[in-house]
Design a protein around this motif. Structure first.
Motif, PDB file in Angstrom:
ATOM      1  N   SER A  73       0.848  -0.869   0.140  1.00  0.00           N
ATOM      2  CA  SER A  73      -0.133  -0.504  -0.690  1.00  0.00           C
ATOM      3  C   SER A  73       0.582   0.958  -0.005  1.00  0.00           C
ATOM      4  O   SER A  73       2.088   1.223  -0.030  1.00  0.00           O
ATOM      5  N   PHE A 115      -6.902   4.389  -3.440  1.00  0.00           N
ATOM      6  CA  PHE A 115      -7.236   2.572  -4.225  1.00  0.00           C
ATOM      7  C   PHE A 115      -7.244   1.870  -2.931  1.00  0.00           C
ATOM      8  O   PHE A 115      -7.660   1.113  -2.594  1.00  0.00           O
ATOM      9  N   CYS A 116      -5.473   2.510  -2.352  1.00  0.00           N
ATOM     10  CA  CYS A 116      -5.152   1.781  -1.509  1.00  0.00           C
ATOM     11  C   CYS A 116      -6.310   1.420   0.157  1.00  0.00           C
ATOM     12  O   CYS A 116      -6.370   0.429   1.112  1.00  0.00           O
ATOM     13  N   LEU A 139      -9.156   2.852   0.051  1.00  0.00           N
ATOM     14  CA  LEU A 139     -10.403   1.555  -0.145  1.00  0.00           C
ATOM     15  C   LEU A 139     -10.191   0.249   0.654  1.00  0.00           C
ATOM     16  O   LEU A 139     -11.231   0.123   0.986  1.00  0.00           O
ATOM     17  N   VAL A 140      -9.019  -0.326   0.300  1.00  0.00           N
ATOM     18  CA  VAL A 140      -8.763  -1.679   0.252  1.00  0.00           C
ATOM     19  C   VAL A 140      -8.824  -1.743   2.405  1.00  0.00           C
ATOM     20  O   VAL A 140      -9.347  -2.707   3.101  1.00  0.00           O
ATOM     21  N   PRO A 190      -3.019  -0.868  -4.969  1.00  0.00           N
ATOM     22  CA  PRO A 190      -3.103  -1.901  -3.592  1.00  0.00           C
ATOM     23  C   PRO A 190      -2.147  -3.258  -4.510  1.00  0.00           C
ATOM     24  O   PRO A 190      -2.882  -3.375  -5.312  1.00  0.00           O
ATOM     25  N   ASP A 208      -6.132  -5.191  -7.992  1.00  0.00           N
ATOM     26  CA  ASP A 208      -6.776  -3.949  -8.401  1.00  0.00           C
ATOM     27  C   ASP A 208      -8.083  -3.530  -6.975  1.00  0.00           C
ATOM     28  O   ASP A 208      -8.648  -4.650  -6.819  1.00  0.00           O
ATOM     29  N   GLU A 209      -7.598  -2.260  -6.271  1.00  0.00           N
ATOM     30  CA  GLU A 209      -9.469  -2.252  -5.460  1.00  0.00           C
ATOM     31  C   GLU A 209     -10.617  -2.953  -5.417  1.00  0.00           C
ATOM     32  O   GLU A 209     -10.597  -2.950  -4.175  1.00  0.00           O
ATOM     33  N   ASP A 210     -11.013  -3.157  -6.553  1.00  0.00           N
ATOM     34  CA  ASP A 210     -12.874  -3.490  -6.622  1.00  0.00           C
ATOM     35  C   ASP A 210     -12.087  -4.626  -6.223  1.00  0.00           C
ATOM     36  O   ASP A 210     -13.143  -6.004  -5.426  1.00  0.00           O
ATOM     37  N   VAL A 269     -11.528  -5.546  -2.868  1.00  0.00           N
ATOM     38  CA  VAL A 269     -12.443  -5.188  -1.440  1.00  0.00           C
ATOM     39  C   VAL A 269     -13.846  -6.520  -1.911  1.00  0.00           C
ATOM     40  O   VAL A 269     -14.040  -7.379  -0.969  1.00  0.00           O
TER      41      VAL A 269
END
Length: 98
Positions: A20, A26-27, A29-30, A66, A77-79, A82
């Motif tokens: 991270s 984006f990191c 979000l994770v 991340p 990929d953050e999506d 998650v």
């Protein structure tokens, strides 16, 4: 000082690790999803310049963060991360995941 706890708690049997960058949204979000699910994992802060992220490249084959590692699972990929966390550790986790 990071707000998350750099320790390993729940995972699929291997080490759970997040590469991270603190300023990366984006990191964040994770990290927020890890907190929401009360999961802790080892957090490795990476350098800002992408070319200096050798370990990220060794793990994922690319330099972006991340990057999340859970045992033999590597996601970058953050999506995807998650979604994986929700499906694996969330309230509606899939029961057939080993």
């Amino acid at each position: 000082m990071p707000l998350w706890r750099p320790a390993v708690l729940k995972n699929r049997g291997g080490e759970m690790k997040l590469y991270s960058l603190e300023s990366c949204p984006f990191c964040e979000l994770v990290r927020d999803k890890l907190d929401e699910l009360s999961l802790t994992c080892e957090i490795t802060e990476v350098p800002g310049p992408r070319q200096l992220r050798k370990e990220v490249f060794e793990v994922s084959g690319q330099y972006l963060v991340p990057v999340f590692v859970d045992g033999d699972i590597v996601l970058n990929d953050e999506d995807k991360i998650v979604k994986y966390l929700e499906e694996t550790y969330g309230k509606n986790k899939k029961e057939n995941i080993a």
